[in-house]
Motif scaffolding. Structure first.
Motif, PDB file in Angstrom:
ATOM      1  N   VAL A   1      -6.562   2.851   2.597  1.00 61.17           N
ATOM      2  CA  VAL A   1      -6.278   1.534   3.169  1.00 61.17           C
ATOM      3  C   VAL A   1      -7.200   0.532   2.497  1.00 61.17           C
ATOM      4  CG1 VAL A   1      -6.430   0.140   5.270  1.00 61.17           C
ATOM      5  CG2 VAL A   1      -5.501   2.450   5.379  1.00 61.17           C
ATOM      6  N   SER A   2      -6.613  -0.577   2.064  1.00 58.33           N
ATOM      7  CA  SER A   2      -7.403  -1.588   1.371  1.00 58.33           C
ATOM      8  C   SER A   2      -6.896  -2.976   1.722  1.00 58.33           C
ATOM      9  CB  SER A   2      -7.293  -1.365  -0.146  1.00 58.33           C
ATOM     10  OG  SER A   2      -8.069  -2.308  -0.829  1.00 58.33           O
ATOM     11  N   GLY A   3      -7.804  -3.928   1.731  1.00 63.98           N
ATOM     12  CA  GLY A   3      -7.423  -5.300   2.027  1.00 63.98           C
ATOM     13  C   GLY A   3      -8.185  -6.273   1.160  1.00 63.98           C
ATOM     14  N   SER A   4      -7.608  -7.453   1.012  1.00 66.87           N
ATOM     15  CA  SER A   4      -8.251  -8.521   0.255  1.00 66.87           C
ATOM     16  C   SER A   4      -7.667  -9.839   0.744  1.00 66.87           C
ATOM     17  CB  SER A   4      -7.967  -8.329  -1.242  1.00 66.87           C
ATOM     18  OG  SER A   4      -8.702  -9.256  -1.998  1.00 66.87           O
ATOM     19  N   PHE A   5      -8.371 -10.928   0.477  1.00 72.28           N
ATOM     20  CA  PHE A   5      -7.851 -12.230   0.887  1.00 72.28           C
ATOM     21  C   PHE A   5      -8.440 -13.326   0.002  1.00 72.28           C
ATOM     22  CE2 PHE A   5     -11.573 -11.260   3.371  1.00 72.28           C
ATOM     23  CZ  PHE A   5     -12.259 -12.447   3.563  1.00 72.28           C
ATOM     24  N   PHE A   6      -7.659 -14.396  -0.177  1.00 72.29           N
ATOM     25  CA  PHE A   6      -8.125 -15.554  -0.938  1.00 72.29           C
ATOM     26  C   PHE A   6      -7.393 -16.788  -0.430  1.00 72.29           C
ATOM     27  CE2 PHE A   6      -4.746 -13.568  -3.419  1.00 72.29           C
ATOM     28  CZ  PHE A   6      -3.959 -14.636  -3.859  1.00 72.29           C
TER      29      PHE A   6
ATOM     30  N   HIS B   1      -7.552  -3.702  -8.262  1.00 75.33           N
ATOM     31  CA  HIS B   1      -6.872  -4.206  -9.461  1.00 75.33           C
ATOM     32  C   HIS B   1      -5.597  -4.970  -9.078  1.00 75.33           C
ATOM     33  CE1 HIS B   1      -9.002  -0.812 -11.645  1.00 75.33           C
ATOM     34  NE2 HIS B   1      -9.276  -1.849 -12.416  1.00 75.33           N
ATOM     35  N   ILE B   2      -4.834  -4.371  -8.177  1.00 75.25           N
ATOM     36  CA  ILE B   2      -3.562  -4.969  -7.773  1.00 75.25           C
ATOM     37  C   ILE B   2      -3.815  -6.299  -7.051  1.00 75.25           C
ATOM     38  CG2 ILE B   2      -1.428  -4.627  -6.463  1.00 75.25           C
ATOM     39  CD1 ILE B   2      -1.752  -2.650  -8.849  1.00 75.25           C
ATOM     40  N   ALA B   3      -4.802  -6.324  -6.167  1.00 72.81           N
ATOM     41  CA  ALA B   3      -5.142  -7.559  -5.444  1.00 72.81           C
ATOM     42  C   ALA B   3      -5.585  -8.647  -6.433  1.00 72.81           C
ATOM     43  CB  ALA B   3      -6.237  -7.294  -4.413  1.00 72.81           C
ATOM     44  N   ASN B   4      -6.388  -8.276  -7.423  1.00 74.35           N
ATOM     45  CA  ASN B   4      -6.836  -9.239  -8.444  1.00 74.35           C
ATOM     46  C   ASN B   4      -5.668  -9.750  -9.279  1.00 74.35           C
ATOM     47  OD1 ASN B   4      -9.502  -9.062  -7.639  1.00 74.35           O
ATOM     48  ND2 ASN B   4     -10.055  -7.575  -9.198  1.00 74.35           N
ATOM     49  N   GLU B   5      -4.744  -8.850  -9.612  1.00 76.06           N
ATOM     50  CA  GLU B   5      -3.559  -9.262 -10.380  1.00 76.06           C
ATOM     51  C   GLU B   5      -2.734 -10.271  -9.581  1.00 76.06           C
ATOM     52  OE1 GLU B   5      -1.389  -5.715 -11.461  1.00 76.06           O
ATOM     53  OE2 GLU B   5      -2.977  -5.067 -12.850  1.00 76.06           O
ATOM     54  N   TRP B   6      -2.620 -10.046  -8.271  1.00 79.14           N
ATOM     55  CA  TRP B   6      -1.860 -10.970  -7.432  1.00 79.14           C
ATOM     56  C   TRP B   6      -2.550 -12.337  -7.397  1.00 79.14           C
ATOM     57  CZ3 TRP B   6      -1.773 -11.925  -1.626  1.00 79.14           C
ATOM     58  CH2 TRP B   6      -0.642 -12.663  -1.261  1.00 79.14           C
ATOM     59  N   PHE B   7      -3.871 -12.345  -7.267  1.00 77.20           N
ATOM     60  CA  PHE B   7      -4.623 -13.603  -7.283  1.00 77.20           C
ATOM     61  C   PHE B   7      -4.322 -14.355  -8.587  1.00 77.20           C
ATOM     62  CE2 PHE B   7      -8.384 -15.994  -8.696  1.00 77.20           C
ATOM     63  CZ  PHE B   7      -8.497 -16.906  -7.636  1.00 77.20           C
TER      64      PHE B   7
ATOM     65  N   VAL C   1      -8.450 -25.219   5.201  1.00 74.76           N
ATOM     66  CA  VAL C   1      -7.770 -24.546   4.100  1.00 74.76           C
ATOM     67  C   VAL C   1      -6.338 -25.065   3.994  1.00 74.76           C
ATOM     68  CG1 VAL C   1      -6.980 -22.655   5.570  1.00 74.76           C
ATOM     69  CG2 VAL C   1      -7.364 -22.224   3.163  1.00 74.76           C
ATOM     70  N   ASP C   2      -5.764 -24.971   2.795  1.00 80.52           N
ATOM     71  CA  ASP C   2      -4.360 -25.338   2.600  1.00 80.52           C
ATOM     72  C   ASP C   2      -3.458 -24.120   2.774  1.00 80.52           C
ATOM     73  OD1 ASP C   2      -5.015 -28.047   1.921  1.00 80.52           O
ATOM     74  OD2 ASP C   2      -5.663 -27.314  -0.026  1.00 80.52           O
ATOM     75  N   LYS C   3      -3.836 -23.011   2.109  1.00 76.99           N
ATOM     76  CA  LYS C   3      -3.058 -21.775   2.219  1.00 76.99           C
ATOM     77  C   LYS C   3      -3.978 -20.572   2.289  1.00 76.99           C
ATOM     78  CE  LYS C   3       1.252 -23.029  -0.116  1.00 76.99           C
ATOM     79  NZ  LYS C   3       2.167 -22.674  -1.223  1.00 76.99           N
ATOM     80  N   VAL C   4      -3.496 -19.546   2.993  1.00 73.48           N
ATOM     81  CA  VAL C   4      -4.202 -18.269   3.115  1.00 73.48           C
ATOM     82  C   VAL C   4      -3.331 -17.200   2.462  1.00 73.48           C
ATOM     83  CG1 VAL C   4      -5.051 -16.523   4.733  1.00 73.48           C
ATOM     84  CG2 VAL C   4      -5.187 -18.945   5.348  1.00 73.48           C
ATOM     85  N   TYR C   5      -3.967 -16.338   1.687  1.00 74.45           N
ATOM     86  CA  TYR C   5      -3.270 -15.220   1.040  1.00 74.45           C
ATOM     87  C   TYR C   5      -3.969 -13.929   1.453  1.00 74.45           C
ATOM     88  CZ  TYR C   5      -1.424 -18.896  -1.979  1.00 74.45           C
ATOM     89  OH  TYR C   5      -0.810 -20.027  -2.454  1.00 74.45           O
ATOM     90  N   VAL C   6      -3.197 -12.988   1.994  1.00 77.30           N
ATOM     91  CA  VAL C   6      -3.763 -11.705   2.408  1.00 77.30           C
ATOM     92  C   VAL C   6      -3.024 -10.600   1.666  1.00 77.30           C
ATOM     93  CG1 VAL C   6      -4.152 -10.104   4.324  1.00 77.30           C
ATOM     94  CG2 VAL C   6      -4.353 -12.568   4.711  1.00 77.30           C
ATOM     95  N   TYR C   7      -3.791  -9.725   1.050  1.00 79.11           N
ATOM     96  CA  TYR C   7      -3.233  -8.550   0.394  1.00 79.11           C
ATOM     97  C   TYR C   7      -3.702  -7.330   1.170  1.00 79.11           C
ATOM     98  CZ  TYR C   7      -2.212  -4.882  -2.924  1.00 79.11           C
ATOM     99  OH  TYR C   7      -1.731  -3.739  -3.491  1.00 79.11           O
ATOM    100  N   ALA C   8      -2.776  -6.459   1.505  1.00 78.11           N
ATOM    101  CA  ALA C   8      -3.153  -5.224   2.202  1.00 78.11           C
ATOM    102  C   ALA C   8      -2.321  -4.079   1.644  1.00 78.11           C
ATOM    103  CB  ALA C   8      -2.902  -5.369   3.697  1.00 78.11           C
ATOM    104  N   SER C   9      -2.960  -2.929   1.539  1.00 79.12           N
ATOM    105  CA  SER C   9      -2.212  -1.767   1.062  1.00 79.12           C
ATOM    106  C   SER C   9      -2.593  -0.525   1.860  1.00 79.12           C
ATOM    107  CB  SER C   9      -2.435  -1.547  -0.429  1.00 79.12           C
ATOM    108  OG  SER C   9      -3.741  -1.094  -0.677  1.00 79.12           O
ATOM    109  N   CYS C  10      -1.633   0.361   1.918  1.00 81.99           N
ATOM    110  CA  CYS C  10      -1.805   1.626   2.632  1.00 81.99           C
ATOM    111  C   CYS C  10      -1.018   2.664   1.842  1.00 81.99           C
ATOM    112  CB  CYS C  10      -1.238   1.490   4.043  1.00 81.99           C
ATOM    113  SG  CYS C  10      -1.408   3.000   5.007  1.00 81.99           S
ATOM    114  N   GLU C  11      -1.768   3.427   1.067  1.00 84.72           N
ATOM    115  CA  GLU C  11      -1.122   4.335   0.133  1.00 84.72           C
ATOM    116  C   GLU C  11      -1.866   5.656   0.065  1.00 84.72           C
ATOM    117  OE1 GLU C  11      -0.165   3.692  -4.372  1.00 84.72           O
ATOM    118  OE2 GLU C  11       0.283   1.849  -3.318  1.00 84.72           O
ATOM    119  N   GLU C  12      -1.148   6.756   0.291  1.00 87.81           N
ATOM    120  CA  GLU C  12      -1.742   8.081   0.151  1.00 87.81           C
ATOM    121  C   GLU C  12      -3.075   8.197   0.912  1.00 87.81           C
ATOM    122  OE1 GLU C  12      -0.271  10.590  -2.370  1.00 87.81           O
ATOM    123  OE2 GLU C  12       1.366   9.286  -1.779  1.00 87.81           O
TER     124      GLU C  12
END
Length: 151
Positions: free
Chosen positions: A41-46, A137-143, A27-38
């Protein structure tokens, strides 16, 4: 003070590490999205592979002729997500222990070619105060933002 920083960094490094393992370090780059709200807990990666931004289930779209294909089985994807989410839980416990604010959102970028690591945090509510948006939605927007801006 230092112990908190070290342990928090180790958990982030573990997230990057499991994402690298998922792609066998190809891989060239790894992107990890994680959230912890109210309490959610959610995570995503691309990834960035061969100058193409790809979601975890579409890795093979970025292969060049002769490249070995990636195992993008649902089981493997969930294994990575479980580890990311588990690390977010551990971060939250760590923040409570050291009386620190837990970020509501973490965006981690690791450049596998240079070894450069970037982390961006938010502490405000990102989606739980929205009637429609979810962490996904937020993870997809970041992608899309990364893909459109070639970051």
């Amino acid at each position: 003070m230092k112990e908190f920083e070290e342990r928090f960094s180790e958990l982030q490094a573990d997230m990057i590490s499991i994402c690298l393992e998922y792609v066998e370090d190809r891989v060239d780059k790894v992107y990890v999205y994680a959230s912890c709200e109210e309490g959610i807990v959610s995570g995503s990666f691309f990834y960035l592979i061969n100058n193409m931004y790809v979601e975890r289930h579409k890795l093979n779209d970025a292969l060049k002729d002769g490249d070995k294909s990636y195992d993008v089985s649902t089981e493997r994807q969930f294994m990575v997500l479980d580890i990311i989410n588990d690390n977010v839980d551990k971060m939250e416990e760590l923040c409570k222990l050291y009386e620190r604010d837990m970020p509501t959102e973490l965006k981690l970028i690791y450049d596998a070619k240079t070894g450069k690591f970037q982390a961006e945090y938010k502490y405000d509510l990102v989606y739980t105060n929205d009637d429609v948006k979810t962490a996904r939605h937020i993870a997809n927007e970041w992608f899309e933002e990364i893909e459109n801006n070639n970051l």
